[in-house]
Design a protein around this motif. Structure first.
Motif, PDB file in Angstrom:
ATOM      1  N   ARG A  75     -12.498  -5.902   4.470  1.00 28.54           N
ATOM      2  CA  ARG A  75     -13.782  -5.197   4.541  1.00 28.54           C
ATOM      3  C   ARG A  75     -13.559  -3.801   5.122  1.00 28.54           C
ATOM      4  O   ARG A  75     -12.473  -3.451   5.559  1.00 28.54           O
ATOM      5  CB  ARG A  75     -14.751  -5.959   5.462  1.00 28.54           C
ATOM      6  CG  ARG A  75     -15.345  -7.185   4.856  1.00 28.54           C
ATOM      7  CD  ARG A  75     -16.497  -7.746   5.669  1.00 28.54           C
ATOM      8  NE  ARG A  75     -16.476  -7.507   7.094  1.00 28.54           N
ATOM      9  CZ  ARG A  75     -16.901  -8.384   7.995  1.00 28.54           C
ATOM     10  NH1 ARG A  75     -17.363  -9.555   7.625  1.00 28.54           N
ATOM     11  NH2 ARG A  75     -16.873  -8.093   9.289  1.00 28.54           N
ATOM     12  N   ASN A  76     -14.619  -3.026   5.157  1.00 29.78           N
ATOM     13  CA  ASN A  76     -14.525  -1.661   5.687  1.00 29.78           C
ATOM     14  C   ASN A  76     -14.145  -1.628   7.166  1.00 29.78           C
ATOM     15  O   ASN A  76     -13.603  -0.631   7.646  1.00 29.78           O
ATOM     16  CB  ASN A  76     -15.852  -0.916   5.489  1.00 29.78           C
ATOM     17  CG  ASN A  76     -16.102  -0.576   4.037  1.00 29.78           C
ATOM     18  OD1 ASN A  76     -15.167  -0.455   3.254  1.00 29.78           O
ATOM     19  ND2 ASN A  76     -17.360  -0.431   3.659  1.00 29.78           N
ATOM     20  N   ASP A  77     -14.461  -2.691   7.908  1.00 31.75           N
ATOM     21  CA  ASP A  77     -14.133  -2.717   9.331  1.00 31.75           C
ATOM     22  C   ASP A  77     -12.774  -3.344   9.604  1.00 31.75           C
ATOM     23  O   ASP A  77     -12.406  -3.575  10.757  1.00 31.75           O
ATOM     24  CB  ASP A  77     -15.216  -3.461  10.122  1.00 31.75           C
ATOM     25  CG  ASP A  77     -15.395  -4.910   9.677  1.00 31.75           C
ATOM     26  OD1 ASP A  77     -14.702  -5.323   8.716  1.00 31.75           O
ATOM     27  OD2 ASP A  77     -16.216  -5.618  10.274  1.00 31.75           O
ATOM     28  N   GLY A  78     -12.000  -3.634   8.550  1.00 32.83           N
ATOM     29  CA  GLY A  78     -10.670  -4.207   8.718  1.00 32.83           C
ATOM     30  C   GLY A  78     -10.648  -5.721   8.748  1.00 32.83           C
ATOM     31  O   GLY A  78      -9.582  -6.327   8.908  1.00 32.83           O
ATOM     32  N   HIS A  95      -8.353  -0.562   2.615  1.00 26.70           N
ATOM     33  CA  HIS A  95      -9.783  -0.873   2.659  1.00 26.70           C
ATOM     34  C   HIS A  95     -10.371  -1.135   1.274  1.00 26.70           C
ATOM     35  O   HIS A  95     -11.492  -1.655   1.159  1.00 26.70           O
ATOM     36  CB  HIS A  95     -10.547   0.270   3.343  1.00 26.70           C
ATOM     37  CG  HIS A  95     -10.435   0.250   4.839  1.00 26.70           C
ATOM     38  ND1 HIS A  95      -9.835   1.261   5.549  1.00 26.70           N
ATOM     39  CD2 HIS A  95     -10.817  -0.673   5.759  1.00 26.70           C
ATOM     40  CE1 HIS A  95      -9.863   0.970   6.844  1.00 26.70           C
ATOM     41  NE2 HIS A  95     -10.453  -0.199   6.993  1.00 26.70           N
ATOM     42  N   THR A  96      -9.622  -0.787   0.241  1.00 26.69           N
ATOM     43  CA  THR A  96     -10.084  -1.062  -1.130  1.00 26.69           C
ATOM     44  C   THR A  96      -9.290  -2.211  -1.760  1.00 26.69           C
ATOM     45  O   THR A  96      -9.522  -2.557  -2.921  1.00 26.69           O
ATOM     46  CB  THR A  96      -9.936   0.192  -2.017  1.00 26.69           C
ATOM     47  OG1 THR A  96      -8.543   0.515  -2.176  1.00 26.69           O
ATOM     48  CG2 THR A  96     -10.664   1.371  -1.408  1.00 26.69           C
ATOM     49  N   LEU A  97      -8.360  -2.785  -1.001  1.00 28.60           N
ATOM     50  CA  LEU A  97      -7.499  -3.846  -1.515  1.00 28.60           C
ATOM     51  C   LEU A  97      -8.328  -5.084  -1.878  1.00 28.60           C
ATOM     52  O   LEU A  97      -9.121  -5.566  -1.073  1.00 28.60           O
ATOM     53  CB  LEU A  97      -6.460  -4.210  -0.456  1.00 28.60           C
ATOM     54  CG  LEU A  97      -5.273  -5.068  -0.894  1.00 28.60           C
ATOM     55  CD1 LEU A  97      -4.410  -4.307  -1.902  1.00 28.60           C
ATOM     56  CD2 LEU A  97      -4.428  -5.446   0.325  1.00 28.60           C
ATOM     57  N   LYS A  98      -8.130  -5.603  -3.061  1.00 26.43           N
ATOM     58  CA  LYS A  98      -8.878  -6.768  -3.529  1.00 26.43           C
ATOM     59  C   LYS A  98      -7.909  -7.842  -4.020  1.00 26.43           C
ATOM     60  O   LYS A  98      -7.107  -7.604  -4.926  1.00 26.43           O
ATOM     61  CB  LYS A  98      -9.830  -6.397  -4.678  1.00 26.43           C
ATOM     62  CG  LYS A  98     -10.853  -5.320  -4.331  1.00 26.43           C
ATOM     63  CD  LYS A  98     -11.854  -5.791  -3.290  1.00 26.43           C
ATOM     64  CE  LYS A  98     -12.895  -4.706  -3.006  1.00 26.43           C
ATOM     65  NZ  LYS A  98     -13.809  -5.094  -1.905  1.00 26.43           N
ATOM     66  N   ASP A  99      -7.957  -8.992  -3.403  1.00 25.44           N
ATOM     67  CA  ASP A  99      -7.200 -10.166  -3.849  1.00 25.44           C
ATOM     68  C   ASP A  99      -5.701  -9.902  -3.986  1.00 25.44           C
ATOM     69  O   ASP A  99      -5.058 -10.348  -4.952  1.00 25.44           O
ATOM     70  CB  ASP A  99      -7.757 -10.692  -5.176  1.00 25.44           C
ATOM     71  CG  ASP A  99      -9.180 -11.214  -5.025  1.00 25.44           C
ATOM     72  OD1 ASP A  99      -9.538 -11.657  -3.917  1.00 25.44           O
ATOM     73  OD2 ASP A  99      -9.941 -11.156  -6.009  1.00 25.44           O
ATOM     74  N   PHE A 100      -5.141  -9.189  -3.019  1.00 28.20           N
ATOM     75  CA  PHE A 100      -3.684  -9.048  -2.983  1.00 28.20           C
ATOM     76  C   PHE A 100      -3.075 -10.440  -2.828  1.00 28.20           C
ATOM     77  O   PHE A 100      -3.521 -11.234  -1.998  1.00 28.20           O
ATOM     78  CB  PHE A 100      -3.271  -8.149  -1.820  1.00 28.20           C
ATOM     79  CG  PHE A 100      -1.792  -8.122  -1.556  1.00 28.20           C
ATOM     80  CD1 PHE A 100      -0.933  -7.495  -2.427  1.00 28.20           C
ATOM     81  CD2 PHE A 100      -1.259  -8.733  -0.417  1.00 28.20           C
ATOM     82  CE1 PHE A 100       0.438  -7.469  -2.190  1.00 28.20           C
ATOM     83  CE2 PHE A 100       0.107  -8.706  -0.160  1.00 28.20           C
ATOM     84  CZ  PHE A 100       0.962  -8.072  -1.056  1.00 28.20           C
ATOM     85  N   ALA A 131       0.828  -1.213   0.000  1.00 25.43           N
ATOM     86  CA  ALA A 131       0.000   0.000   0.000  1.00 25.43           C
ATOM     87  C   ALA A 131       0.858   1.257   0.000  1.00 25.43           C
ATOM     88  O   ALA A 131       0.524   2.251  -0.659  1.00 25.43           O
ATOM     89  CB  ALA A 131      -0.934  -0.011   1.204  1.00 25.43           C
ATOM     90  N   ILE A 132       1.961   1.222   0.737  1.00 21.98           N
ATOM     91  CA  ILE A 132       2.874   2.377   0.753  1.00 21.98           C
ATOM     92  C   ILE A 132       3.430   2.609  -0.657  1.00 21.98           C
ATOM     93  O   ILE A 132       3.497   3.746  -1.146  1.00 21.98           O
ATOM     94  CB  ILE A 132       4.027   2.143   1.745  1.00 21.98           C
ATOM     95  CG1 ILE A 132       3.500   2.128   3.183  1.00 21.98           C
ATOM     96  CG2 ILE A 132       5.101   3.231   1.605  1.00 21.98           C
ATOM     97  CD1 ILE A 132       4.532   1.724   4.219  1.00 21.98           C
ATOM     98  N   THR A 133       3.803   1.515  -1.306  1.00 19.01           N
ATOM     99  CA  THR A 133       4.361   1.609  -2.658  1.00 19.01           C
ATOM    100  C   THR A 133       3.340   2.154  -3.655  1.00 19.01           C
ATOM    101  O   THR A 133       3.648   3.029  -4.475  1.00 19.01           O
ATOM    102  CB  THR A 133       4.846   0.225  -3.131  1.00 19.01           C
ATOM    103  OG1 THR A 133       5.811  -0.271  -2.203  1.00 19.01           O
ATOM    104  CG2 THR A 133       5.463   0.305  -4.522  1.00 19.01           C
ATOM    105  N   LYS A 134       2.109   1.651  -3.578  1.00 16.57           N
ATOM    106  CA  LYS A 134       1.083   2.052  -4.539  1.00 16.57           C
ATOM    107  C   LYS A 134       0.614   3.489  -4.316  1.00 16.57           C
ATOM    108  O   LYS A 134       0.304   4.194  -5.276  1.00 16.57           O
ATOM    109  CB  LYS A 134      -0.113   1.096  -4.462  1.00 16.57           C
ATOM    110  CG  LYS A 134       0.216  -0.349  -4.815  1.00 16.57           C
ATOM    111  CD  LYS A 134       0.786  -0.512  -6.225  1.00 16.57           C
ATOM    112  CE  LYS A 134      -0.284  -0.344  -7.281  1.00 16.57           C
ATOM    113  NZ  LYS A 134       0.233  -0.630  -8.634  1.00 16.57           N
ATOM    114  N   THR A 135       0.520   3.897  -3.061  1.00 12.54           N
ATOM    115  CA  THR A 135       0.048   5.262  -2.771  1.00 12.54           C
ATOM    116  C   THR A 135       1.171   6.280  -2.801  1.00 12.54           C
ATOM    117  O   THR A 135       0.914   7.489  -2.793  1.00 12.54           O
ATOM    118  CB  THR A 135      -0.629   5.322  -1.392  1.00 12.54           C
ATOM    119  OG1 THR A 135       0.326   4.964  -0.377  1.00 12.54           O
ATOM    120  CG2 THR A 135      -1.828   4.378  -1.321  1.00 12.54           C
ATOM    121  N   LYS A 136       2.418   5.773  -2.783  1.00 11.79           N
ATOM    122  CA  LYS A 136       3.601   6.657  -2.713  1.00 11.79           C
ATOM    123  C   LYS A 136       3.504   7.596  -1.507  1.00 11.79           C
ATOM    124  O   LYS A 136       3.871   8.774  -1.579  1.00 11.79           O
ATOM    125  CB  LYS A 136       3.774   7.449  -4.006  1.00 11.79           C
ATOM    126  CG  LYS A 136       4.070   6.594  -5.228  1.00 11.79           C
ATOM    127  CD  LYS A 136       4.267   7.456  -6.477  1.00 11.79           C
ATOM    128  CE  LYS A 136       4.755   6.628  -7.655  1.00 11.79           C
ATOM    129  NZ  LYS A 136       3.887   5.480  -7.993  1.00 11.79           N
TER     130      LYS A 136
END
Length: 375
Positions: free
Chosen positions: A349-352, A334-339, A317-322
């Motif tokens: 999910r939204n609640d972690g 929270h939007t990560l899908k099938d990493f 996530a750090i890499t993708k968001t820079k």
């Protein structure tokens, strides 16, 4: 002349401060909160080693966003009191995220501190209560008790057709929650729970409660606690001649269960997600090879890989968001899908809560290997 030297010295000190400050910004600090010592030490040490392995690999390639990663650990011994101290220590150290803890009790005791200070936390704790607050800082890298309890109930009632089920737990939030959820799920399937009892973790002698259970003639004894008690329970069950099946929940899945149970471990059943050695993913196989090459042994259990997946998701996530802004990273997670995790696809999910769970039942064989008997 003295004034000139004084001004020069002041200038040099100021430059040194600026250099130190600049260097500090070029470091991303990751905390590890785990039971490095105490009764869960082999799990905690394995989690720490797994995190260090991934961090060393990242640093060898230049780190993340051009910044090196530094690991700061804190030993919570798996207790709430030490966990609260660790949370303050790691926040004061300036960590961006914390991996841990191993137990739900320790995880929950630290949660609020990390939330108030905007520090990300990912844990393998399975208590359903861990996501009830919906802290934006918290992400579960494993699966909740409710998922395991539903699976266990179906196995007991619909597959094994047990008629007389005894359920034991310790007094921890994790173990109690898993046992209670399992009892509820069994009853929802019209299963028959003849006994629900609790042991004091670490007491080592469980003869009294096992004798009581024996008098009820159970088909199965289910224990939702940790391996350090589960192995002794199994050994003492066999010593008392209780012929019921023994089924341990996920936290019994540890090599020390077999060490403590000895020969009595043979024939016992354990419920958990897939063990590290049967994970079909190339990333998992590589991690296991790298871990063994670095430390001369395999990880303690699947919990190491689950925690490593939490770390890998954060670094991704750090890499993708820079960005190293924790709110920005959290929004992305929270939007990560099938990493592609070591333990399978990672989606939050939204609640972690991590979505999806694939449990299995293993039976310990005569050579102490695991055989999958239900999935």
């Amino acid at each position: 002349m003295k004034k000139v030297w004084l001004k020069l010295a002041t200038f040099m000190v100021a430059c040194m401060v600026l250099v130190v400050s600049a260097n500090a910004t070029n470091v991303i600090k990751i905390g590890v909160q785990a039971p490095i010592t105490g009764k869960y030490a082999n799990e905690g040490q394995s989690i720490y080693n797994g995190v260090k392995l991934i961090v060393d690999q990242y640093n060898a390639k230049g780190g993340v966003l051009g910044k090196k990663i530094k690991v700061i650990s804190c030993d919570d011994e798996g207790t709430a009191q030490k966990a609260a101290i660790c949370a303050r220590k790691l926040v004061n150290a300036g960590v961006l995220a914390v991996i841990g803890s191993y137990t739900s009790t320790a995880t929950e005791a630290a949660q609020a501190t990390y939330y108030r200070n905007g520090v990300l936390q990912t844990s393998d704790g399975t208590s359903d209560s861990l996501t009830k607050h919906k802290y934006w800082t918290f992400f579960r890298n494993s699966f909740p008790n409710s998922a395991e309890s539903d699976f266990t109930a179906k196995y007991f009632v619909q597959y094994k057709h047990y008629k007389r089920i005894a359920v034991l737990s310790d007094y921890s939030s994790y173990s109690t929650g898993l046992a209670d959820a399992t009892v509820k799920a069994i009853k929802a399937l019209n299963g028959n729970v003849i006994y629900r009892g609790k042991i004091k973790s670490g007491s080592q002698n469980f003869t009294a409660i096992l004798t009581e259970v024996k008098s009820m003639n159970p088909d199965v004894i289910y224990f939702s606690g940790y391996y350090n008690d589960g192995g002794l329970l199994r050994a003492q069950q066999m010593q008392l001649g209780i012929k019921a099946d023994f089924v341990g929940g996920d936290s019994n899945d540890n090599p020390d269960f077999i060490k403590l149970a000895g020969a009595s471990a043979k024939g016992a059943y354990l419920i958990n997600v897939p063990t590290p050695d049967i994970l079909p993913y190339d990333t998992a196989k590589k991690f296991l090879r790298d871990y063994k090459a670095k430390y001369g042994m395999a990880p303690a259990s699947i919990w190491t890989l689950l925690n490593v997946d939490g770390l890998r998701a954060i670094l991704y996530a750090i890499t993708k968001t820079k960005s190293t802004n924790t709110k920005t990273i959290s929004n992305y997670l929270h939007t990560l899908k099938d990493f592609p995790g070591l333990t399978g696809p990672v989606t939050f999910r939204n609640d972690g809560e991590r979505i999806g769970a694939g449990y299995m039942v293993y039976q310990i064989q005569s050579d102490y290997s695991y055989k999958i008997v239900y999935k």
